[in-house]
Design a protein around this motif. Sequence first.
Motif: not given
Length: 120
Positions: A50-56, A58-70
């Motif tokens: 899936t295509d996406g763009e990294v927005r944020k 959070d390495k400590e909590n192992g999370k990533i915020t992605i603006k993604h396509g379908e």
Amino acid sequence: MNRYTQTVAQLLAAAALSLSLPAMAQMTMDHSKMGMAQATTGTAPAPGLTDGEVRKIDKENGKITIKHGEIKHMDMPPMTMVFNAKDKAMLDKVQVGEKIQFIVIQDAGKMVVTDIQPGK
């Protein structure tokens, strides 16, 4: 209960059942949304990139915020959301603002990114 009352009760029960069947069928069809296709068909579509763009990140909590396509295999429309990273080391390879392609699965009720690649 006399025979007439018993017949009327049976007819009312049959009518109530026939009216509820379309609603039950609709509930089954609704389960095909948001990655639940395997619950009704027995097989889930294979996860794809899936295509996406990294927005944020959070390495400590192992999370990533992605603006993604379908996300086609989950029947999910484009949006921005937070995902869990299967391996925190993946997060060291990306930067905020970077275009990526990624694979996400549903694992124990959580959306988990299992692979991140540079975007095209």
